[in-house]
Design a protein around this motif. Structure first.
Motif, PDB file in Angstrom:
ATOM      1  N   PRO A   1       0.830  -1.215   0.000  1.00  0.00           N
ATOM      2  CA  PRO A   1       0.000   0.000   0.000  1.00  0.00           C
ATOM      3  C   PRO A   1       0.864   1.266   0.000  1.00  0.00           C
ATOM      4  N   ARG A   2       0.236   2.370  -0.377  1.00  0.00           N
ATOM      5  CA  ARG A   2       0.972   3.639  -0.518  1.00  0.00           C
ATOM      6  C   ARG A   2       1.758   3.996   0.737  1.00  0.00           C
ATOM      7  N   ASP A   3       1.128   3.925   1.891  1.00  0.00           N
ATOM      8  CA  ASP A   3       1.795   4.305   3.141  1.00  0.00           C
ATOM      9  C   ASP A   3       2.211   3.079   3.939  1.00  0.00           C
ATOM     10  N   GLY A   4       2.297   1.936   3.288  1.00  0.00           N
ATOM     11  CA  GLY A   4       2.599   0.689   3.991  1.00  0.00           C
ATOM     12  C   GLY A   4       4.078   0.356   3.990  1.00  0.00           C
ATOM     13  N   ARG A   5       4.362  -0.960   3.885  1.00  0.00           N
ATOM     14  CA  ARG A   5       5.734  -1.450   3.960  1.00  0.00           C
ATOM     15  C   ARG A   5       6.588  -0.894   2.836  1.00  0.00           C
ATOM     16  N   TYR A   6       7.853  -0.666   3.150  1.00  0.00           N
ATOM     17  CA  TYR A   6       8.802  -0.242   2.136  1.00  0.00           C
ATOM     18  C   TYR A   6      10.126  -0.951   2.376  1.00  0.00           C
ATOM     19  N   ILE A   7      10.954  -0.956   1.356  1.00  0.00           N
ATOM     20  CA  ILE A   7      12.245  -1.636   1.439  1.00  0.00           C
ATOM     21  C   ILE A   7      13.297  -0.708   2.031  1.00  0.00           C
ATOM     22  N   GLU A   8      13.343   0.520   1.514  1.00  0.00           N
ATOM     23  CA  GLU A   8      14.342   1.485   1.983  1.00  0.00           C
ATOM     24  C   GLU A   8      13.804   2.897   1.823  1.00  0.00           C
ATOM     25  N   GLN A   9      14.125   3.750   2.789  1.00  0.00           N
ATOM     26  CA  GLN A   9      13.753   5.162   2.696  1.00  0.00           C
ATOM     27  C   GLN A   9      14.944   5.925   2.119  1.00  0.00           C
ATOM     28  N   LEU A  10      14.696   6.664   1.037  1.00  0.00           N
ATOM     29  CA  LEU A  10      15.768   7.389   0.352  1.00  0.00           C
ATOM     30  C   LEU A  10      15.859   8.851   0.767  1.00  0.00           C
ATOM     31  N   GLY A  11      14.770   9.415   1.277  1.00  0.00           N
ATOM     32  CA  GLY A  11      14.803  10.824   1.645  1.00  0.00           C
ATOM     33  C   GLY A  11      13.425  11.340   1.958  1.00  0.00           C
ATOM     34  N   SER A  12      13.278  12.674   1.886  1.00  0.00           N
ATOM     35  CA  SER A  12      11.983  13.295   2.157  1.00  0.00           C
ATOM     36  C   SER A  12      11.780  14.470   1.214  1.00  0.00           C
ATOM     37  N   TYR A  13      10.503  14.837   1.070  1.00  0.00           N
ATOM     38  CA  TYR A  13      10.099  15.930   0.195  1.00  0.00           C
ATOM     39  C   TYR A  13       9.038  16.739   0.932  1.00  0.00           C
ATOM     40  N   ASN A  14       9.296  18.034   1.138  1.00  0.00           N
ATOM     41  CA  ASN A  14       8.357  18.907   1.826  1.00  0.00           C
ATOM     42  C   ASN A  14       7.923  20.022   0.879  1.00  0.00           C
ATOM     43  N   PRO A  15       6.716  19.914   0.285  1.00  0.00           N
ATOM     44  CA  PRO A  15       6.259  20.944  -0.646  1.00  0.00           C
ATOM     45  C   PRO A  15       5.698  22.178   0.038  1.00  0.00           C
ATOM     46  N   ASN A  16       5.662  22.208   1.366  1.00  0.00           N
ATOM     47  CA  ASN A  16       5.071  23.334   2.096  1.00  0.00           C
ATOM     48  C   ASN A  16       5.998  24.534   2.169  1.00  0.00           C
ATOM     49  N   THR A  17       7.282  24.345   1.896  1.00  0.00           N
ATOM     50  CA  THR A  17       8.226  25.459   1.917  1.00  0.00           C
ATOM     51  C   THR A  17       8.373  26.006   0.508  1.00  0.00           C
ATOM     52  N   ASN A  18       8.894  27.209   0.398  1.00  0.00           N
ATOM     53  CA  ASN A  18       9.127  27.800  -0.910  1.00  0.00           C
ATOM     54  C   ASN A  18      10.573  28.218  -1.019  1.00  0.00           C
ATOM     55  N   PRO A  19      11.399  27.640  -1.836  1.00  0.00           N
ATOM     56  CA  PRO A  19      11.171  26.477  -2.690  1.00  0.00           C
ATOM     57  C   PRO A  19      11.044  25.201  -1.856  1.00  0.00           C
ATOM     58  N   ALA A  20      10.463  24.181  -2.451  1.00  0.00           N
ATOM     59  CA  ALA A  20      10.223  22.923  -1.749  1.00  0.00           C
ATOM     60  C   ALA A  20      11.537  22.342  -1.233  1.00  0.00           C
ATOM     61  N   THR A  21      11.480  21.734  -0.038  1.00  0.00           N
ATOM     62  CA  THR A  21      12.666  21.150   0.575  1.00  0.00           C
ATOM     63  C   THR A  21      12.755  19.685   0.179  1.00  0.00           C
ATOM     64  N   ILE A  22      13.888  19.311  -0.401  1.00  0.00           N
ATOM     65  CA  ILE A  22      14.114  17.935  -0.807  1.00  0.00           C
ATOM     66  C   ILE A  22      15.404  17.456  -0.163  1.00  0.00           C
ATOM     67  N   VAL A  23      15.301  16.370   0.605  1.00  0.00           N
ATOM     68  CA  VAL A  23      16.481  15.712   1.183  1.00  0.00           C
ATOM     69  C   VAL A  23      16.513  14.331   0.554  1.00  0.00           C
ATOM     70  N   LEU A  24      17.594  14.017  -0.155  1.00  0.00           N
ATOM     71  CA  LEU A  24      17.634  12.772  -0.913  1.00  0.00           C
ATOM     72  C   LEU A  24      19.027  12.165  -0.852  1.00  0.00           C
ATOM     73  N   ASN A  25      19.091  10.859  -0.607  1.00  0.00           N
ATOM     74  CA  ASN A  25      20.344  10.113  -0.699  1.00  0.00           C
ATOM     75  C   ASN A  25      20.504   9.731  -2.164  1.00  0.00           C
ATOM     76  N   ALA A  26      21.181  10.576  -2.926  1.00  0.00           N
ATOM     77  CA  ALA A  26      21.263  10.417  -4.377  1.00  0.00           C
ATOM     78  C   ALA A  26      22.002   9.141  -4.772  1.00  0.00           C
TER      79      ALA A  26
END
Length: 176
Positions: free
Chosen positions: A28-53
Motif C-alpha cells: 500500500p501507498r503508506d505501507g511497507r517499504y524496502i528502503e527510505q531514500l529521503g523526504s520531500y516537503n512541498p510546504n516550503t518555498n522552494p520545496a525542501t528535498i532531502v535525498l540520498n542520491a
C-alpha cells in the motif's frame, strides 16, 4: 518482485510532507517499504528535498521504476542525469572526468537558479513589508489630520460659545 521509487504521505490534513521510499509495487501507498531514500516537503518555498542520491542511483541501476512525481524529484536532484552520464561512460562515449565535469556544471547552474529564486522571494517579501509600512503611515497621517480637524472644530465651537456667553452677559449687564 517489481520495485518502485515512490512517495509516502505523512503530515496533517492540508499540510502534507512525503518520504521518498523504495517499495514493492503490491505494498500500500503508506505501507511497507524496502528502503527510505529521503523526504520531500512541498510546504516550503522552494520545496525542501532531502535525498540520498547515491542510493537512489543504485536502485535505478538495478531496475527500480520511479513514479511520476518521484521521477521529477530525481530529475530535479540530478540523479537521472547522473544515470544518463553513467550510461555514456559505460558505452565509451565519454570519460568519467567529462561526465563529472558535465554534472558539476549542471549542479552549479541549478544552485544558481535556486539562489536567485530565494533572493527574489526575500526581495518580494521586503518590498511587500515596505509597501505595507508606507500604507500604514499614510493611514496614520490621515487619522492624525482628522483628529486635528475635530480638535480645531471643537476649539472653535468652544470659543464661539464663550464669545456668545460673554455677549449675553454684556447684554444682561447693559439691560440691568
Amino acid at each position: 518482485m517489481a520495485v518502485k521509487i515512490r512517495l509516502q504521505r505523512h503530515g496533517k490534513k492540508n499540510f502534507a510532507f512525503f518520504h521518498i521510499v523504495v517499495a514493492d509495487t503490491r505494498a500500500p501507498r503508506d505501507g511497507r517499504y524496502i528502503e527510505q531514500l529521503g523526504s520531500y516537503n512541498p510546504n516550503t518555498n522552494p520545496a525542501t528535498i532531502v535525498l540520498n542520491a547515491d542510493r537512489a542511483l543504485a536502485w535505478l541501476n538495478v531496475g527500480a521504476e520511479p513514479s511520476l512525481v518521484a521521477r521529477r524529484i530525481l530529475s530535479y536532484e540530478g540523479v537521472l542525469l547522473r544515470k544518463h552520464l553513467q550510461g555514456g561512460v559505460a558505452k565509451g562515449a565519454l570519460t568519467q572526468e567529462q561526465a563529472d565535469a558535465k554534472f558539476a556544471a549542471w549542479a552549479e547552474a541549478r544552485d544558481k537558479k535556486i539562489a536567485a529564486k530565494k533572493a527574489g522571494l526575500t526581495q518580494a517579501a521586503a518590498a511587500t513589508a515596505k509597501a505595507a509600512a508606507e500604507a500604514e503611515a499614510k493611514v496614520n497621517q490621515e487619522r492624525a489630520a482628522a483628529i486635528a480637524a475635530k480638535k480645531a472644530e471643537a476649539e472653535a465651537a468652544a470659543q464661539a460659545a464663550a464669545a456668545e456667553a460673554a455677549e449675553t452677559a454684556e447684554a444682561e449687564a447693559v439691560e440691568a
